[in-house]
Design an enzyme around this catalytic site. Sequence first.
Site, mmCIF file in Angstrom:
data_model
loop_
_atom_site.group_PDB
_atom_site.id
_atom_site.type_symbol
_atom_site.label_atom_id
_atom_site.label_comp_id
_atom_site.label_asym_id
_atom_site.label_seq_id
_atom_site.Cartn_x
_atom_site.Cartn_y
_atom_site.Cartn_z
ATOM 1 C CE1 TYR A 103 32.039 38.767 6.493
ATOM 2 C CE2 TYR A 103 30.398 38.120 4.858
ATOM 3 C CZ TYR A 103 30.810 38.966 5.867
ATOM 4 O OH TYR A 103 29.993 40.001 6.286
ATOM 5 C CE LYS A 111 29.852 38.907 9.339
ATOM 6 N NZ LYS A 111 30.007 39.840 10.479
HETATM 7 N N1 NAD Z 1 29.175 45.953 3.666
HETATM 8 C C1 NAD Z 1 28.579 44.800 3.408
HETATM 9 O O1 NAD Z 1 28.313 44.463 2.234
HETATM 10 C C2 NAD Z 1 28.200 43.876 4.533
HETATM 11 C C3 NAD Z 1 27.151 42.964 4.313
HETATM 12 C C4 NAD Z 1 26.773 42.119 5.343
HETATM 13 C C5 NAD Z 1 27.405 42.202 6.575
HETATM 14 N N2 NAD Z 1 28.423 43.097 6.766
HETATM 15 C C6 NAD Z 1 29.052 43.144 8.099
HETATM 16 O O2 NAD Z 1 28.800 44.414 8.665
HETATM 17 C C7 NAD Z 1 29.791 44.727 9.640
HETATM 18 C C8 NAD Z 1 30.311 46.129 9.385
HETATM 19 O O3 NAD Z 1 30.887 46.206 8.109
HETATM 20 P P1 NAD Z 1 30.837 47.507 7.203
HETATM 21 O O4 NAD Z 1 30.188 47.136 5.940
HETATM 22 O O5 NAD Z 1 30.325 48.657 7.965
HETATM 23 O O6 NAD Z 1 32.391 47.662 6.872
HETATM 24 P P2 NAD Z 1 33.471 48.757 7.282
HETATM 25 O O7 NAD Z 1 34.771 48.213 6.802
HETATM 26 O O8 NAD Z 1 33.040 50.105 6.833
HETATM 27 O O9 NAD Z 1 33.417 48.742 8.884
HETATM 28 C C9 NAD Z 1 33.986 47.750 9.666
HETATM 29 C C10 NAD Z 1 34.734 48.406 10.812
HETATM 30 O O10 NAD Z 1 35.243 47.367 11.656
HETATM 31 C C11 NAD Z 1 36.551 47.731 12.043
HETATM 32 N N3 NAD Z 1 37.303 46.528 12.400
HETATM 33 C C12 NAD Z 1 37.794 45.574 11.553
HETATM 34 N N4 NAD Z 1 38.472 44.655 12.257
HETATM 35 C C13 NAD Z 1 38.395 45.023 13.558
HETATM 36 C C14 NAD Z 1 38.898 44.467 14.759
HETATM 37 N N5 NAD Z 1 39.649 43.350 14.760
HETATM 38 N N6 NAD Z 1 38.625 45.090 15.922
HETATM 39 C C15 NAD Z 1 37.902 46.239 15.937
HETATM 40 N N7 NAD Z 1 37.421 46.817 14.828
HETATM 41 C C16 NAD Z 1 37.663 46.217 13.649
HETATM 42 C C17 NAD Z 1 37.138 48.442 10.827
HETATM 43 O O11 NAD Z 1 38.256 49.261 11.172
HETATM 44 C C18 NAD Z 1 35.933 49.241 10.346
HETATM 45 O O12 NAD Z 1 35.881 50.533 10.905
HETATM 46 C C19 NAD Z 1 30.858 43.633 9.496
HETATM 47 O O13 NAD Z 1 30.660 42.689 10.534
HETATM 48 C C20 NAD Z 1 30.558 43.002 8.134
HETATM 49 O O14 NAD Z 1 30.958 41.668 8.086
HETATM 50 C C21 NAD Z 1 28.832 43.940 5.770
#
Ligand code: NAD
Length: 254
Positions: free
Chosen positions: A156, A160
């Site tokens: 993962y 990134k």
């Molecule tokens: N939450 C954390 O700890 C964290 C930390 C660093 C980075 N991120 C990144 O932030 C971004 C958002 O994550 P989040 O924390 O809001 O999680 P989340 O699960 O709440 O939101 C992610 C959204 O992406 C959608 N999604 C997943 N696969 C998809 C696809 N193939 N096509 C279209 N939509 C899709 C999901 O349905 C969901 O609504 C992601 O890229 C994640 O990797 C999250």
Amino acid sequence: MTRFEGKSVVVTGAGSGFGEATAKRFASEGGRVVVADINAAGAERVAAEIAGAGGTAQAVVVDVADEKAVMGMVECAVDAFGALDVLVNNAGYSHLNKLLWKISVEDFDAVYAVNVRGVFLGCKHTIPLMIERGGGAIVNIASIGAVAPRPGVTPYNATKGAVLTLTKGLSLEVARHNIRVNAVNPVAADTDFMKGATGRDELSDEMRANLVSTIPRGRLAEPADVAAAVTFLASADADFITGTAINVDGGRSV
Ligand SMILES: NC(=O)c1ccc[n+]([C@@H]2O[C@H](COP(=O)([O-])OP(=O)(O)OC[C@H]3O[C@@H](n4cnc5c(N)ncnc54)[C@H](O)[C@@H]3O)[C@@H](O)[C@H]2O)c1
């Protein structure tokens, strides 16, 4: 504030978490927002909430790993709002937290398809429109794990890392077209993302305390923290900022 009056904005993964907060922030500042997500119910809920608050939004169902679907999403933005000025590549997820040698090839490929190919496809099908329009801004959501990795999420974090390198390289390719490409590196937040990474419906108190103990500011990230950084990078205030990433990490990577 109306930093995005008249702007057409696409946010992927906007049906929950960071994407939801970001889509709502753009809309609250005058942006017309395409709320794109693979989860139709989430996208429709967020678009309806934006409209209910007096904003303008259109829900679109998209799998960002699917080229035809991404082309459809871009077409929808142009049909609905006449242009595409800002793209936020936010959709993403993590495989279950495991050591690298315990992760299947299928899980590896699947996380790359969404987190890396998804960002590539979003950029690929948006940039020609931005060039034609004379400019635009792209913000990619990476992770602090790309900069300061921890064990258990190595593939993962590598996705990134790829997003950060793509951000830098692409920023050079489009700079003369008045298009800026930046990234945001969030630290852990208690969004639905955590369910996929931990395999649990909720973070246990111990898990939360462990995460918080690594963050000097003493709390997890909130979706609003990410939305604030994304909208700054997409705004005219960041006109001379490109090819970089903002760590939204409460000091975790210092
Ligand atoms: N939450 C954390 O700890 C964290 C930390 C660093 C980075 N991120 C990144 O932030 C971004 C958002 O994550 P989040 O924390 O809001 O999680 P989340 O699960 O709440 O939101 C992610 C959204 O992406 C959608 N999604 C997943 N696969 C998809 C696809 N193939 N096509 C279209 N939509 C899709 C999901 O349905 C969901 O609504 C992601 O890229 C994640 O990797 C999250």
